[in-house]
Write a protein that holds these residues in place. Structure first.
Motif, PDB file in Angstrom:
ATOM      1  N   UNK A 257       0.227  -4.357   0.406  1.00 14.59           N
ATOM      2  CA  UNK A 257      -1.115  -4.135  -0.144  1.00 14.59           C
ATOM      3  C   UNK A 257      -2.143  -3.952   0.960  1.00 14.59           C
ATOM      4  N   UNK A 258      -2.000  -4.712   2.037  1.00 20.80           N
ATOM      5  CA  UNK A 258      -2.968  -4.652   3.131  1.00 20.80           C
ATOM      6  C   UNK A 258      -2.841  -3.370   3.944  1.00 20.80           C
ATOM      7  N   UNK A 259      -1.781  -2.609   3.742  1.00 22.38           N
ATOM      8  CA  UNK A 259      -1.585  -1.358   4.471  1.00 22.38           C
ATOM      9  C   UNK A 259      -2.223  -0.172   3.764  1.00 22.38           C
TER      10      UNK A 259
ATOM     11  N   UNK B 263       2.668   7.094   1.911  1.00 25.00           N
ATOM     12  CA  UNK B 263       3.123   7.102   3.290  1.00 25.00           C
ATOM     13  C   UNK B 263       2.923   5.774   3.988  1.00 25.00           C
ATOM     14  N   UNK B 264       1.785   5.137   3.765  1.00 17.74           N
ATOM     15  CA  UNK B 264       1.536   3.841   4.393  1.00 17.74           C
ATOM     16  C   UNK B 264       2.412   2.759   3.773  1.00 17.74           C
ATOM     17  N   UNK B 265       2.562   2.787   2.477  1.00 22.10           N
ATOM     18  CA  UNK B 265       3.389   1.771   1.818  1.00 22.10           C
ATOM     19  C   UNK B 265       4.822   1.816   2.323  1.00 22.10           C
ATOM     20  N   UNK B 266       5.301   3.010   2.627  1.00 21.29           N
ATOM     21  CA  UNK B 266       6.701   3.177   3.020  1.00 21.29           C
ATOM     22  C   UNK B 266       6.899   3.212   4.533  1.00 21.29           C
ATOM     23  N   UNK B 267       5.847   2.945   5.287  1.00 20.75           N
ATOM     24  CA  UNK B 267       5.968   2.876   6.735  1.00 20.75           C
ATOM     25  C   UNK B 267       6.006   4.225   7.418  1.00 20.75           C
ATOM     26  N   UNK B 268       5.676   5.296   6.702  1.00 18.18           N
ATOM     27  CA  UNK B 268       5.692   6.627   7.281  1.00 18.18           C
ATOM     28  C   UNK B 268       4.401   6.958   7.998  1.00 18.18           C
TER      29      UNK B 268
ATOM     30  N   UNK C 218      -1.991   2.833   9.980  1.00 19.99           N
ATOM     31  CA  UNK C 218      -3.423   2.825   9.737  1.00 19.99           C
ATOM     32  C   UNK C 218      -4.113   3.353  10.979  1.00 19.99           C
ATOM     33  N   UNK C 219      -5.026   4.303  10.794  1.00 23.92           N
ATOM     34  CA  UNK C 219      -5.661   4.909  11.952  1.00 23.92           C
ATOM     35  C   UNK C 219      -7.161   4.679  11.920  1.00 23.92           C
TER      36      UNK C 219
END
Length: 232
Positions: free
Chosen positions: A159-161, A207-212, A215-216
């Motif tokens: 969730x935090x990603x 993409x963020x949830x799956x590590x692809x 956070x930028x």
């Protein structure tokens, strides 16, 4: 008990790390990214239907059927379980946050639902992958995790990603001529343009949830992909 919970936290962290590494090496693995994106698009496309006051059971069934889809893969099964889990959690919060069954879904509640769904997809995929013996180099879940601590830990961490459509809509007020319309959408039970913001964020959220994606600190804020972002 603290030692037991720490052990479960460690196992959860290892599961999530392995899944992220697996997908970074092969982004199309399990069809998970595609399934998450398709479900996210279904969620944002049908949200106007869910803002109508409805019985809690009716809402949960409709949400699960609409967002969950009908596919037969392990990823599809995870999406359906995530949809059911998100609907249950939303209904549990309805008395304090104005969710379906009352005056409609507020923008704030929609953003919580949106982010919670993507987090649940990851947690439920890992649970389903173990149950279905999917080839994933990951330690087996403990025989007993009666309170679903591992799945909860994974969902909370993911969730935090995730990007927040409400925060994104607020940022856009600086560059949109009719800024007041975007700001009001965050608190408007009809959701309004917030739904469009959320739709544009689907590839980034998946993409963020799956590590692809990481956070930028800077980059696109209009829903267009970052360089290297997986295509929807």
């Amino acid at each position: 008990m603290p030692d037991a919970l720490e052990r479960l936290d460690g196992i959860a962290a290892e599961h999530l790390a392995v899944l992220h590494r697996t997908l970074q090496e092969e982004p199309t693995a399990f069809g998970l990214y595609e399934a998450a994106c398709a479900a996210g698009e279904r969620l944002t496309a049908a949200v106007h239907v869910w803002t109508v006051a409805r019985d809690g059971d009716e809402f949960a069934a409709h949400f699960t059927a609409t967002v969950g889809g009908e596919g037969g893969t392990v990823a599809d099964a995870a999406v359906r379980r995530a949809a059911a889990r998100s609907a249950r959690r939303l209904l549990e919060e309805e008395h304090s946050a104005g969710a379906p069954g009352g005056s409609g879904m507020s923008g704030e509640v929609f953003c919580l639902l949106y982010r919670g769904f993507f987090a649940d997809v990851v947690a439920e995929f890992l649970r389903t992958a173990v149950a279905e013996k999917v080839k994933l180099v990951v330690p087996l879940l403990p025989a007993l995790d009666p309170e679903d601590h591992i799945a909860d830990w994974i969902a909370e961490h993911v969730l935090h990603l995730l990007p927040n459509p409400c925060e994104e809509a607020t940022r856009r007020t600086e560059s949109v001529e009719k800024a007041e319309q975007v700001v009001s959408a965050v608190e408007d039970p009809s959701i309004g343009s917030l739904r469009l913001v959320a739709h544009g964020l689907v590839p980034r959220a998946a993409g963020r949830a799956l590590g692809l994606l990481s956070d930028r600190p800077s980059g696109s804020t209009d829903g267009t992909p970052y360089e290297g972002e997986p295509a929807a």
